[in-house]
Enzyme design. Sequence first.
Site, PDB file in Angstrom:
ATOM      1  N   SER A 195       9.768   3.236 -39.601  1.00  0.00           N
ATOM      2  CA  SER A 195      10.789   2.209 -39.809  1.00  0.00           C
ATOM      3  C   SER A 195      10.402   1.353 -41.000  1.00  0.00           C
ATOM      4  O   SER A 195       9.252   0.899 -41.097  1.00  0.00           O
ATOM      5  CB  SER A 195      10.894   1.344 -38.551  1.00  0.00           C
ATOM      6  OG  SER A 195      11.719   0.235 -38.797  1.00  0.00           O
ATOM      7  N   CYS A 334      12.709  -7.272 -28.841  1.00  0.00           N
ATOM      8  CA  CYS A 334      13.963  -7.138 -28.111  1.00  0.00           C
ATOM      9  C   CYS A 334      13.793  -7.590 -26.670  1.00  0.00           C
ATOM     10  O   CYS A 334      14.757  -7.797 -25.957  1.00  0.00           O
ATOM     11  CB  CYS A 334      14.459  -5.697 -28.161  1.00  0.00           C
ATOM     12  SG  CYS A 334      13.171  -4.495 -28.021  1.00  0.00           S
TER      13      CYS A 334
HETATM   14  N1  PLP Z   1       9.338   2.168 -32.199  1.00  0.00           N
HETATM   15  C1  PLP Z   1       8.406   1.207 -32.191  1.00  0.00           C
HETATM   16  C2  PLP Z   1       7.004   1.543 -31.773  1.00  0.00           C
HETATM   17  C3  PLP Z   1       8.744  -0.092 -32.575  1.00  0.00           C
HETATM   18  O1  PLP Z   1       7.800  -1.045 -32.559  1.00  0.00           O
HETATM   19  C4  PLP Z   1      10.072  -0.368 -32.959  1.00  0.00           C
HETATM   20  C5  PLP Z   1      10.476  -1.747 -33.290  1.00  0.00           C
HETATM   21  O2  PLP Z   1       9.904  -2.714 -32.786  1.00  0.00           O
HETATM   22  C6  PLP Z   1      11.004   0.676 -32.972  1.00  0.00           C
HETATM   23  C7  PLP Z   1      10.589   1.934 -32.584  1.00  0.00           C
HETATM   24  C8  PLP Z   1      12.408   0.448 -33.394  1.00  0.00           C
HETATM   25  O3  PLP Z   1      12.495   0.380 -34.807  1.00  0.00           O
HETATM   26  P1  PLP Z   1      13.749  -0.314 -35.511  1.00  0.00           P
HETATM   27  O4  PLP Z   1      13.608  -1.773 -35.289  1.00  0.00           O
HETATM   28  O5  PLP Z   1      13.611   0.068 -36.955  1.00  0.00           O
HETATM   29  O6  PLP Z   1      14.974   0.259 -34.910  1.00  0.00           O
END
Ligand code: PLP
Length: 396
Positions: A195, A334
Site C-alpha cells: 500500500s 479502522c
Molecule cells: N493490510 C495491512 C497489514 C494494513 O496495515 C492495512 C492498513 O492499515 C491494509 C492492509 C489496508 O491498506 P489500505 O489502507 O491501503 O487499504
Amino acid sequence: MAAIYMDANATTPVLPEVVEAMRPYWAESFGNASSVHQRGQQARAAVDHAREAIAALLNCRPAEVVFTSGGTESDNLALFGLLSPGDHLITAAIEHHAVLHAAEALAQRGVDVTFLKPTPAGVIDPEAVRASLRPNTKLVSVMLANNETGVIQPVRQIGEIAHAVGALVHTDAVQAGGKLPIDVAALGCDLLSLSGHKMHAPQGVGVLYVSRKIKLNPLFFGGLHERGRRPGTENVAGIVGLGCAAQLAGSFLHATASPSASPNTPPENPTALAALRDRLEQGILTRVPDAGINGAGAPRVANTANLYFDGVDAEALIIALDLQGLAISAGSACQSGATEPSHVLVAMGLPEERARGSVRLSLSRMNSQSEVDIAIERVAAAVSRLRAISGAAAAR
Ligand code: PLP
C-alpha cells in the site's frame, strides 16, 4: 508545544520528493495513460517507469505488478481472484481486516477457511500451517509484518510447506513495504500486497504482485488495463508517487549511516530506525511501572512499538496524548473509536484488560531522537496522571 506524529502504521507523511514527482501529473501531464496522443503517452511512460521501480523493489518482472487502489483492494483481489466454492484457504487470526473480512465473506460463499492462532509472541507457526493442510487447500495467506505489533511472520517457511502440496501463497506485505527488503523470489510467494500510504506515497494507491504463473480472475469488469487483471483508468499521479516512494525506500533499506548523524537527523536506514524505536521502548519502560512490550519475543519490523500499561484505558491515553501533541493509536486505525479490544492482541492470548490498555507507537524515517525523548516524557506523564485519576476514583 511541538506536534509529534508517531502513527506511521496508520499512514505516513508523503515525502517532499514524492509530492514533487507527482505534481506534473495533476497539471501539465494530466493525460489518460490509454490515450494515443502525446499527453497520453507521457502518462503511459510515467506509469511504466513506476512499474519498473516497484519491480526493482520486489525483485519481480514489471508485468507482474498490478496497480490497485490500495492494500485493501490488493488483498481482496488476491483472495477473491483465486478462490472458488469448495477451495480451502488457510489464513491467520492476526491478519488485517482486509484479509480477515474477505476470508469471512468467502466462507459465506462456500470456501473452507482455517484461521490459525499465533503463538503468545504473535507468530504464526509454520508447523500449524502444515497441520492444517487439506487436499483442497488452494491458498495460504499470512501477512509479512503485523500492523499492530510489527511482528515479522515466517512467510518463506510457510511458503515452502504450502508449495510442497501445490497450494499457492499470498502475503499482505503492507506493513513491511519500505521497512524490510522484500524479494518475492527469495520469499517464495505467488502474490504480495503493498500500500502506498504506508511507505510515504499517497493514500489510495497500492500494488498486487501476481506471479506470471498465476491466472487471477479480476474483481472488476471494464477495460483491459493492467493486462485485464484490474480495469479502470490508472491513478497516474498516485502511481508515480508510489514509484518514487519505492525508489526512496530502496535507498533507505540499503543506506549506510553517515558518521555525522546528530540527534535531530532522521534515521538513515532500518538499523537507525530500530535504535530509535528501542530507545522509545526502553525510555518508557524505565519510567513507567507495570508496562511491557507486546510481541517482544519475536522478530519485529524496525518502526513499531506496541506497549501495554496495566490499569490504563488505551483510548483515554490516546486522547490525553493527543491533547499533549503526540499522535499515536490503539490497534488498526479502522478500529479506533470501537470499544472492542484488538483482535490481534486477543488472539495472542493477552487478557482482555491488558489488550484494552495497549497502544501502538509507530515511527517513520521522519521522526528524530529529540522527538522520541519528548514522547517518552509525555507518555510517562500521561500514564501516571491517568493512573492517579483511576486510583482516586476507585478509592471514592
Ligand atoms: N493490510 C495491512 C497489514 C494494513 O496495515 C492495512 C492498513 O492499515 C491494509 C492492509 C489496508 O491498506 P489500505 O489502507 O491501503 O487499504
